[in-house]
Design a protein around this motif. Structure first.
Motif, mmCIF file in Angstrom:
data_model
loop_
_atom_site.group_PDB
_atom_site.id
_atom_site.type_symbol
_atom_site.label_atom_id
_atom_site.label_comp_id
_atom_site.label_asym_id
_atom_site.label_seq_id
_atom_site.Cartn_x
_atom_site.Cartn_y
_atom_site.Cartn_z
ATOM 1 N N LYS A 133 0.830 -1.207 0.000
ATOM 2 C CA LYS A 133 0.000 0.000 0.000
ATOM 3 C C LYS A 133 0.861 1.253 0.000
ATOM 4 O O LYS A 133 0.601 2.195 -0.769
ATOM 5 C CB LYS A 133 -0.928 -0.004 1.219
ATOM 6 C CG LYS A 133 -1.857 1.193 1.283
ATOM 7 C CD LYS A 133 -2.781 1.099 2.498
ATOM 8 C CE LYS A 133 -3.693 2.322 2.569
ATOM 9 N NZ LYS A 133 -4.596 2.255 3.751
ATOM 10 N N GLU A 134 1.892 1.287 0.846
ATOM 11 C CA GLU A 134 2.759 2.472 0.909
ATOM 12 C C GLU A 134 3.556 2.660 -0.375
ATOM 13 O O GLU A 134 3.891 3.778 -0.757
ATOM 14 C CB GLU A 134 3.716 2.359 2.101
ATOM 15 C CG GLU A 134 3.063 2.531 3.450
ATOM 16 C CD GLU A 134 2.417 3.906 3.625
ATOM 17 O OE1 GLU A 134 3.006 4.906 3.182
ATOM 18 O OE2 GLU A 134 1.308 3.959 4.192
ATOM 19 N N LEU A 135 3.867 1.566 -1.034
ATOM 20 C CA LEU A 135 4.661 1.616 -2.260
ATOM 21 C C LEU A 135 3.804 1.737 -3.518
ATOM 22 O O LEU A 135 4.340 1.807 -4.624
ATOM 23 C CB LEU A 135 5.518 0.351 -2.367
ATOM 24 C CG LEU A 135 6.656 0.210 -1.357
ATOM 25 C CD1 LEU A 135 7.124 -1.246 -1.288
ATOM 26 C CD2 LEU A 135 7.821 1.127 -1.723
ATOM 27 N N ASN A 136 2.474 1.729 -3.340
ATOM 28 C CA ASN A 136 1.548 1.717 -4.479
ATOM 29 C C ASN A 136 1.856 0.529 -5.402
ATOM 30 O O ASN A 136 1.904 0.662 -6.632
ATOM 31 C CB ASN A 136 1.631 3.036 -5.263
ATOM 32 C CG ASN A 136 1.108 4.204 -4.459
ATOM 33 O OD1 ASN A 136 0.079 4.117 -3.802
ATOM 34 N ND2 ASN A 136 1.839 5.324 -4.492
ATOM 35 N N ALA A 137 2.079 -0.613 -4.784
ATOM 36 C CA ALA A 137 2.422 -1.824 -5.529
ATOM 37 C C ALA A 137 1.358 -2.891 -5.291
ATOM 38 O O ALA A 137 0.558 -2.807 -4.351
ATOM 39 C CB ALA A 137 3.776 -2.344 -5.070
ATOM 40 N N LYS A 138 1.356 -3.894 -6.139
ATOM 41 C CA LYS A 138 0.446 -5.014 -5.958
ATOM 42 C C LYS A 138 1.025 -5.958 -4.905
ATOM 43 O O LYS A 138 2.215 -6.267 -4.946
ATOM 44 C CB LYS A 138 0.249 -5.752 -7.280
ATOM 45 C CG LYS A 138 -0.476 -4.924 -8.335
ATOM 46 C CD LYS A 138 -0.672 -5.728 -9.616
ATOM 47 C CE LYS A 138 -1.417 -4.903 -10.661
ATOM 48 N NZ LYS A 138 -1.602 -5.674 -11.930
ATOM 49 N N PRO A 139 0.207 -6.422 -3.968
ATOM 50 C CA PRO A 139 0.707 -7.263 -2.871
ATOM 51 C C PRO A 139 0.904 -8.731 -3.269
ATOM 52 O O PRO A 139 0.391 -9.645 -2.634
ATOM 53 C CB PRO A 139 -0.378 -7.112 -1.805
ATOM 54 C CG PRO A 139 -1.630 -6.903 -2.593
ATOM 55 C CD PRO A 139 -1.222 -6.091 -3.797
ATOM 56 N N LYS A 140 1.660 -8.929 -4.312
ATOM 57 C CA LYS A 140 1.927 -10.303 -4.763
ATOM 58 C C LYS A 140 3.030 -10.917 -3.896
ATOM 59 O O LYS A 140 3.985 -10.238 -3.537
ATOM 60 C CB LYS A 140 2.363 -10.304 -6.221
ATOM 61 C CG LYS A 140 1.342 -9.748 -7.203
ATOM 62 C CD LYS A 140 1.873 -9.782 -8.628
ATOM 63 C CE LYS A 140 3.064 -8.838 -8.790
ATOM 64 N NZ LYS A 140 3.559 -8.819 -10.187
ATOM 65 N N TYR A 141 2.876 -12.199 -3.584
ATOM 66 C CA TYR A 141 3.915 -12.826 -2.769
ATOM 67 C C TYR A 141 3.946 -14.327 -2.984
ATOM 68 O O TYR A 141 3.003 -14.927 -3.512
ATOM 69 C CB TYR A 141 3.694 -12.526 -1.288
ATOM 70 C CG TYR A 141 2.509 -13.221 -0.659
ATOM 71 C CD1 TYR A 141 2.658 -14.446 -0.012
ATOM 72 C CD2 TYR A 141 1.227 -12.656 -0.721
ATOM 73 C CE1 TYR A 141 1.562 -15.090 0.560
ATOM 74 C CE2 TYR A 141 0.142 -13.293 -0.150
ATOM 75 C CZ TYR A 141 0.312 -14.510 0.486
ATOM 76 O OH TYR A 141 -0.762 -15.150 1.046
ATOM 77 N N GLN A 142 5.040 -14.925 -2.565
ATOM 78 C CA GLN A 142 5.198 -16.369 -2.580
ATOM 79 C C GLN A 142 5.796 -16.809 -1.259
ATOM 80 O O GLN A 142 6.736 -16.191 -0.755
ATOM 81 C CB GLN A 142 6.124 -16.804 -3.721
ATOM 82 C CG GLN A 142 6.359 -18.302 -3.783
ATOM 83 C CD GLN A 142 7.262 -18.702 -4.932
ATOM 84 O OE1 GLN A 142 7.546 -17.904 -5.804
ATOM 85 N NE2 GLN A 142 7.712 -19.949 -4.928
ATOM 86 N N GLU A 143 5.251 -17.870 -0.674
ATOM 87 C CA GLU A 143 5.811 -18.428 0.554
ATOM 88 C C GLU A 143 7.026 -19.289 0.210
ATOM 89 O O GLU A 143 7.027 -20.009 -0.781
ATOM 90 C CB GLU A 143 4.767 -19.278 1.273
ATOM 91 C CG GLU A 143 3.583 -18.492 1.792
ATOM 92 C CD GLU A 143 2.562 -19.372 2.486
ATOM 93 O OE1 GLU A 143 1.705 -18.820 3.202
ATOM 94 O OE2 GLU A 143 2.626 -20.609 2.312
ATOM 95 N N ILE A 144 8.047 -19.179 1.055
ATOM 96 C CA ILE A 144 9.255 -19.981 0.882
ATOM 97 C C ILE A 144 9.244 -21.105 1.918
ATOM 98 O O ILE A 144 9.237 -20.852 3.123
ATOM 99 C CB ILE A 144 10.527 -19.129 1.047
ATOM 100 C CG1 ILE A 144 10.529 -17.964 0.057
ATOM 101 C CG2 ILE A 144 11.774 -19.983 0.888
ATOM 102 C CD1 ILE A 144 10.545 -18.392 -1.385
ATOM 103 N N SER A 145 9.231 -22.343 1.454
ATOM 104 C CA SER A 145 9.200 -23.498 2.350
ATOM 105 C C SER A 145 10.611 -23.890 2.770
ATOM 106 O O SER A 145 11.606 -23.439 2.201
ATOM 107 C CB SER A 145 8.539 -24.689 1.647
ATOM 108 O OG SER A 145 9.363 -25.129 0.582
ATOM 109 N N LYS A 146 10.702 -24.765 3.753
ATOM 110 C CA LYS A 146 12.019 -25.243 4.200
ATOM 111 C C LYS A 146 12.715 -26.004 3.063
ATOM 112 O O LYS A 146 13.929 -25.887 2.885
ATOM 113 C CB LYS A 146 11.858 -26.149 5.426
ATOM 114 C CG LYS A 146 13.197 -26.579 6.016
ATOM 115 C CD LYS A 146 13.030 -27.562 7.162
ATOM 116 C CE LYS A 146 12.466 -26.912 8.396
ATOM 117 N NZ LYS A 146 12.518 -27.839 9.582
#
Length: 310
Positions: free
Chosen positions: A238-251
């Motif tokens: 939100k602060e960066l005016n970016a899309k909140p896309k993400y990926q979880e990193i597993s062990k």
């Protein structure tokens, strides 16, 4: 004289900004010390060298140990006990009080959902065992009456101007600022406390200059009700005016990444900090000192404003 050993790191830098409230005699010690306020004494020293540590600590009323070592277990096992032994000996020789900036690695993983100063110290990781060893070294001397010291303990930290040392900045904020997908270690639906570095620096200065704080362990002020990983990503996006896309990193992914990136080989044993709620309680500090902790939202705004907005 108040002396910071490891003055060039994220916490040493913030601590140095607040010490002038208590003294005009500040000594900054590292392999390549740089002034923060413009009037400190700069002292080059290798903390593995006892004579250099003795010289660095000489005439110090309070010594703050805020050094950070390369994130490598073999280095931690060989270097941390040596540094701590040197610093304790130097403080004893000079009758200096010791303030050690610590992390939560020695805590029992089964209790990190609500960490306070009484959380059982039963580390499951090699790095946690090193941290417990060096804290025990301090309190062995305290209990014998040979040393006056305190532990200032922080959660994982975040803050402005620490791009090189902040995993949160490197994997989340920096990626989002470039329109890339953020990476979140472990489960993004778990809550995770972070201590704001300016708060940590100021609070460490407060503790070091409070007689009542010594020979105890303290959690540094950290905002309550921590966000989940997804909520952290949403706030920064939100602060960066970016899309909140993400990926979880597993062990498993960490282990694969470790084939190509040595630092990632150090991460799997600490993965327990990211697969469950990680909540850091600083009620003891809050009850004893009148301190206004930076909210997570304000912390996010300050980081983006300072480091990512041109």
């Amino acid at each position: 004289m108040q002396t910071i050993l490891g003055s060039g790191g994220a916490i040493g830098t913030e601590l140095a900004k607040f010490l002038p409230e208590y003294t005009d005699k500040i000594r900054l010690v590292s392999r390549n010390p740089k002034s923060i306020n413009g009037n400190e004494e700069l002292f080059k020293a290798d903390l593995q060298n006892q004579s250099e540590v003795d010289s660095a600590v000489k005439d110090s009323e309070i010594v703050y140990l805020t050094v950070g070592l390369q994130y490598n277990i073999k280095i931690w096992q060989s270097v941390w006990p040596k540094i701590m032994s040197n610093v304790i000996d130097a403080c004893k020789k000079n009758n200096s009080k010791l303030v050690f900036f610590d992390n939560i690695y020695m805590y029992d993983p089964n209790f990190i959902h609500n960490m306070n100063e009484d959380t059982p110290k039963n580390p499951s990781s090699k790095k946690g065992k090193v941290r417990k060893e060096i804290v025990d070294m301090i309190f062995d001397e305290v209990n014998k009456g040979n040393l006056t010291a305190l532990i200032a303990r922080s959660a994982d930290f975040y803050g402005p101007s620490i791009k090189e040392t902040s995993v949160l900045t490197q994997t989340v904020i920096d990626n989002l600022s470039k329109g890339k997908k953020a990476y979140w270690m472990g489960s993004a639906d778990k809550k995770h406390s972070f201590t704001f570095t300016p708060d940590a620096g100021k609070a460490t200065a407060i503790l070091g200059n409070s007689e009542k704080a010594y020979n105890q362990e303290w959690h540094l002020p950290t905002a309550e009700k921590p966000p989940t990983g997804k909520e952290w990503i949403d706030m920064f996006a939100k602060e960066l005016n970016a899309k909140p896309k993400y990926q979880e990193i597993s062990k498993t992914m960490l282990r694969i990444m470790g084939i190509f990136m040595p630092v990632m080989r150090e991460m799997p044993e600490m993965f327990y900090q990211n697969d469950r709620d990680y909540i850091f309680n600083s009620k003891k500090f809050n009850d004893n000192f009148n301190f206004e902790t930076t909210s997570y939202q304000d912390g996010v705004k300050q980081i983006v404003e300072k480091d990512f907005k041109k």
